[in-house]
Structure formats: C-alpha cells, structure tokens
Motif scaffolding. Structure first.
Motif, mmCIF file in Angstrom:
data_model
loop_
_atom_site.group_PDB
_atom_site.id
_atom_site.type_symbol
_atom_site.label_atom_id
_atom_site.label_comp_id
_atom_site.label_asym_id
_atom_site.label_seq_id
_atom_site.Cartn_x
_atom_site.Cartn_y
_atom_site.Cartn_z
ATOM 1 N N ALA A 1 0.850 -1.187 0.000
ATOM 2 C CA ALA A 1 0.000 0.000 0.000
ATOM 3 C C ALA A 1 0.885 1.237 0.000
ATOM 4 C CB ALA A 1 -0.930 0.008 1.213
ATOM 5 N N LEU A 2 0.386 2.307 -0.611
ATOM 6 C CA LEU A 2 1.107 3.577 -0.680
ATOM 7 C C LEU A 2 0.316 4.637 0.068
ATOM 8 C CD1 LEU A 2 2.224 3.577 -4.437
ATOM 9 C CD2 LEU A 2 3.546 2.867 -2.431
ATOM 10 N N TYR A 3 1.034 5.450 0.857
ATOM 11 C CA TYR A 3 0.421 6.495 1.671
ATOM 12 C C TYR A 3 1.079 7.830 1.343
ATOM 13 C CZ TYR A 3 -1.252 2.607 4.572
ATOM 14 O OH TYR A 3 -1.843 1.456 5.028
ATOM 15 N N ASN B 1 1.260 8.734 9.542
ATOM 16 C CA ASN B 1 0.058 9.259 10.191
ATOM 17 C C ASN B 1 -1.242 8.938 9.478
ATOM 18 O OD1 ASN B 1 1.408 10.889 12.368
ATOM 19 N ND2 ASN B 1 2.311 11.922 10.590
ATOM 20 N N ASP B 2 -1.190 8.603 8.200
ATOM 21 C CA ASP B 2 -2.428 8.340 7.466
ATOM 22 C C ASP B 2 -2.963 6.948 7.787
ATOM 23 O OD1 ASP B 2 -2.227 10.790 6.352
ATOM 24 O OD2 ASP B 2 -1.592 10.106 4.361
ATOM 25 N N ALA C 1 1.932 -3.400 13.832
ATOM 26 C CA ALA C 1 2.305 -3.646 15.230
ATOM 27 C C ALA C 1 3.061 -2.473 15.817
ATOM 28 C CB ALA C 1 3.143 -4.925 15.334
ATOM 29 N N SER C 2 3.828 -1.778 14.983
ATOM 30 C CA SER C 2 4.590 -0.612 15.435
ATOM 31 C C SER C 2 4.957 0.214 14.212
ATOM 32 C CB SER C 2 5.856 -1.041 16.191
ATOM 33 O OG SER C 2 6.649 0.082 16.545
ATOM 34 N N VAL C 3 4.677 1.505 14.260
ATOM 35 C CA VAL C 3 4.991 2.413 13.157
ATOM 36 C C VAL C 3 5.766 3.596 13.713
ATOM 37 C CG1 VAL C 3 4.085 3.769 11.234
ATOM 38 C CG2 VAL C 3 2.830 1.760 12.028
ATOM 39 N N ASP C 4 6.947 3.882 13.128
ATOM 40 C CA ASP C 4 7.692 5.049 13.570
ATOM 41 C C ASP C 4 7.325 6.243 12.692
ATOM 42 O OD1 ASP C 4 8.994 4.700 11.163
ATOM 43 O OD2 ASP C 4 10.844 3.935 12.053
ATOM 44 N N LEU C 5 7.945 7.387 12.953
ATOM 45 C CA LEU C 5 7.610 8.600 12.219
ATOM 46 C C LEU C 5 8.130 8.593 10.794
ATOM 47 C CD1 LEU C 5 8.116 11.301 14.999
ATOM 48 C CD2 LEU C 5 5.995 10.279 14.180
#
Length: 492
Positions: free
Chosen positions: A144-146, A151-152, A215-219
């Motif tokens: 997927a592309l954001y 944050n999206d 499970a975990s997303v950084d900035l």
C-alpha cells in the motif's frame, strides 16, 4: 498527490513487493524454523551438520503467540448517535453484524499474527454475494502507498496478489484506489514491463478499502514486528546450543586410552596360490588388509563397560581422560534466553518454565511489561478495526455508522484471575466507589457480549415485574386506607 495513471501505480506497488520480499522471506524463515546455520569448521563432517540441525531451538512462534493469544475482540460499542436516538447494543449494531458475517471471531487471530510477525498485515473490505465482508491479507502479497505513511490511516492505493505466475499463466492481482478496483496481470513481479491493467469497477467506498494493521509504526512510516529484532538473539541461542551439543557429544564422557600396543589389523585370507579368498577351508595364510594408500587398516574394537582390557607386554599403559564440564554452556543458554525475554518483553517464566516458589506479587511484576505491550497493540489494532467498520458501513449505505468516529472495539479480558478474586474486586468497586453494578458486568471474567445482553434483558424484566408488584402493593394499600377512613367516618 499528483495524478498518476493506474499502470504506473501498479508497477510501483509491485516494485515495493519485490523490494520487501527478501526481508519478509527471512522473517518467515525464522518463524518456520529455517534459521541461519551456526558456525562450524569448514571441514565439518556429517555428524557436525546433524548436530547443527538439532541445535535449532525456534523461539519465534512463542514470541508471536504470547501477545497474540491475549488479543481478542469481543464486541463493539457504537458512539453516541447524533440524532439523539439511543445507541444500538453491540450485538445488534451494523458493525458487529459485519464482524459476524465475516467470521472474524476465528479469522482475527491470523491478522494479529501476521502483523506481529512481519510488522504489518492488511484487511480488505468488499462487497460479496453474502453482503459486505472483510478478510485478512498477507504482508508478503500486499503493498500500500500512503501520502504520509506515519500518520495516514487510509492508503491512496493498494495492491494484493491473488495468484503468482505459473508457466504460461500470468500472475494476477487486485488494485484499489479511492473509487475503483482494477484487475492487474504480470508475468513476473520483477518484470515491470509485463504489467497490464485491465478493467475497473466501483468498489462502493469513498476511500481505499484496504486497512493496514501495524504492530509498530515510527515517524518514518516503517513497521517492525516482534521477530526481526530478535533474529540476532535467536542465532545466539542456536550457536550456544550447538556448542553444547558438540561438547556433550565429544567431551562429556570419560575416554579410555592405551599406549604401547599396536592395534589389531583387519586381515584377509590367502589360498595356496597366494590369492585372496573368503573360504576359510582353502586359506593357508593371511596378510593385513591395505587401504588405498597402502597402509594397514586397523580392526574395529568392540569395547563397552562390560569388557576388560589387558596386555601381556609390561610396557603397555592404560588410562582414561576425564569428561569435560558442560555446566557453563548450560548457564550460557539460560542467560541468552533471559536476554531474549527482556528485550522482547516476554515474561521469563513463559520461556523458561520456572514458576516454582513465585508469589502472586512476583508473577504480577513479571507480567507487567507484557501487559503494557498488549495494551499498545490493542490501541493500534483497535483503530484499524474501527476504520474497517466505517468502510463496511459506507458500502452498506449506513450513513450513521459510516460517520461514527466515537465507536470503539471491546477487547476481551484474557488475564488469568479466579472468579472469586474478580467478584470480590468488583463488589468493592460497587460498594466503596459507588460504581453502578450494571457497569461492572462486562468485567466479569469470561462473559460474552450475548451473555451480557441476556443479563440486561433479564434485569429489565425483573425490574418491570418488581415495579408492577410495587404499584399493586401501593394501590392495595391506598384502597385499604381509604376504606378504613370511610368506615371510621360512618361510625362517627
């Protein structure tokens, strides 16, 4: 986002899958027990290689299962209705109906395990003949592309591979943007020139219907699960156990030796013509059997604890070499597993099985770190499920549920507590803090949403009967009082 053609987006998404494939495959190998080989000498024989295979101690499934088994969505509480109408109960809400239609009671575990293992997984919501349903998608086949991946919540485009190329049959994929679903074909993921985008159709939502469970997303938008950071420690465990097996095989037993004695040789029989024969009746002589280099081949000696060694030559010496200690290697294995437990926030007794003589306070302290990690996963996955519910409501044409941003999923309490302890604690909350008793019903261990609603219905029925009985009692009492007053007045 700039206007981009579907073909360019499909190529970009397939390129993402190709880029991430080595990393995700390595993670998948470690989950399935296909680990890196421990170090061994370059001239290692088959026995060494067999010990290397037996040294694999796969802790990765346990690191995934421990938090995953504590994640179980048991209900959904819709937000307050803007029209002022009362909220629907969880089991009758459109969100929970969609959940049951998609059979997510059983399928939700695969979504969590995929996210915990690879760092993220996906859920696709779509219209089917049975209604709007959702299903999990693997991170190895979906990209997927954001615009802002950190944050999206919604991607602007996503693609999932449904069939890999086989022979002359091309691979197939489904691509989704904010309005349409596209059919994509390709000869190989690495062959971007072979990508073709076919027909398109409306998918029924106003945004991409694929939701990421991270499970975990950084900035920076990077996702990481519980497996990848533990790979170096897993390799260390395997290496230590391999060293232990080698020491156990070669040095953990007492070795007997003899000096000053020539070993017996393998002999071959000769006939009268000096030819080798296997018939003892024809043999007239014998000679040592030679190897390819012309050296005599020693005979195998069958020696065990029941046999004695002796020699006639007084210069022959017998002795033994003591066994080597392996306790330090066992301690090293224990220490490495403790490091694994500390870094992965897994209670040590889950890995080591040492729970003897532990007080309730010690067990609670050991479980605290795991509880915090599970709470974090519940917050992340809960937001993702709420987006799934809103997309499903939009596809069903339910405007109120689609705009419900105040709803929240309800997680089952999976902590191990006795019913007596819970009842005592809940009773104190009601008596000492004045919390309504009905508000504590859902905190009873093991209670399901259906049981909770049955309790509410029975309580309302009991209240209705009680109110009717009270009203009849009051009416009868008032009638008796009036009759008594009238009798007194007549007598007067």
């Amino acid at each position: 986002m700039a206007d981009t053609s579907p073909l360019k987006l499909a190529k970009e998404l397939l390129a993402v899958l190709e880029r991430d494939e080595p990393r995700l495959q390595r993670i998948d190998n470690f989950i399935r027990g296909r680990h890196d080989d421990p170090y061994m000498p370059p001239q290692a024989d088959d026995e060494y290689k067999l010990l290397a295979k037996r040294a694999v101690s796969n802790w990765m499934p346990l690191l995934i299962s421990t938090p995953a088994q504590a994640l179980y969505v048991d209900g959904h509480r819709p937000g307050t209705s803007g029209s002022g109408l009362p909220k629907a109960s969880a089991s009758t809400s459109p969100q929970w109906s969609h959940w049951q239609r998609s059979r997510m009671d059983a399928r939700q575990a695969a979504v969590y395990r995929g996210a915990l293992g690879f760092g993220h997984s996906f859920v696709l919501t779509e219209k089917t003949k049975k209604g709007v349903m959702s299903k999990g998608l693997s991170a190895k086949k979906t990209a997927a592309l954001y615009e802002d991946p950190a944050n999206d919540d919604e991607p602007y485009v996503a693609l999932t591979v449904t069939a890999m190329p086989r022979g002359d049959a091309p691979g197939r994929a489904r691509m989704f943007d904010a309005r349409y679903e596209y059919a994509v074909t390709f000869k190989a993921i690495s062959d971007l020139d072979s990508v073709r985008v076919g027909t398109r159709k409306l998918h029924g939502a106003s945004e991409c219907p694929i939701t990421r469970f991270a499970a975990s997303v950084d900035l920076e938008g990077r996702t990481v699960g519980v497996v990848e950071p533990m790979i170096p420690l897993q390799n260390r465990v395997n290496q230590t156990i391999f060293d232990l097996l080698v020491s156990q095989t070669y040095t953990s037993h007492e070795v007997r030796y003899v000096t000053g004695m020539a070993p017996p040789l393998q002999m071959e029989l000769l006939d009268e013509a000096g030819n080798v024969t296997t018939d003892a009746a024809l043999a007239v002589d014998s000679r040592p059997r030679l190897d390819g280099a012309g050296n005599p081949i020693p005979a195998n000696i069958n020696h065990n604890a029941r046999r004695f060694l002796f020699a006639e030559d007084p210069d022959v010496k017998f002795g033994s070499l003591p066994a080597g200690p392996i306790g330090s290697l066992i301690d090293s294995v224990d220490m490495t597993i403790r490091h694994l437990a500390a870094i992965s926030q897994t209670p040590p007794h889950h890995l080591l099985g040492q729970i003897a003589n532990l007080s309730a306070e010690a067990l609670l302290a050991a479980e605290t770190s795991l509880s915090r990690k599970i709470t974090e996963f519940q917050s992340l996955f809960g937001e993702a499920w709420e987006r799934v519910f809103r997309i499903a409501a939009e596809m069903d044409g339910d405007t109120a549920a689609n705009e419900d941003f105040a709803g929240e999923v309800q997680w089952r309490d999976m902590e191990s507590r006795s019913l007596a302890q819970s009842a005592d604690a809940l009773g104190k909350l009601a008596d000492q803090l004045g919390i309504p008793k009905r508000g504590l019903w859902k905190r009873v261990p093991g209670v399901t949403q259906t049981e909770y609603e049955d309790w509410e219905q029975m309580a309302e029925e009991d209240d209705s009967v009680g109110q009717l009985a009270t009203a009849l009692t009051r009416a009868t009492s008032n009638a008796d009082t009036t009759a008594s007053f009238n009798s007194e007045a007549v007598a007067a």
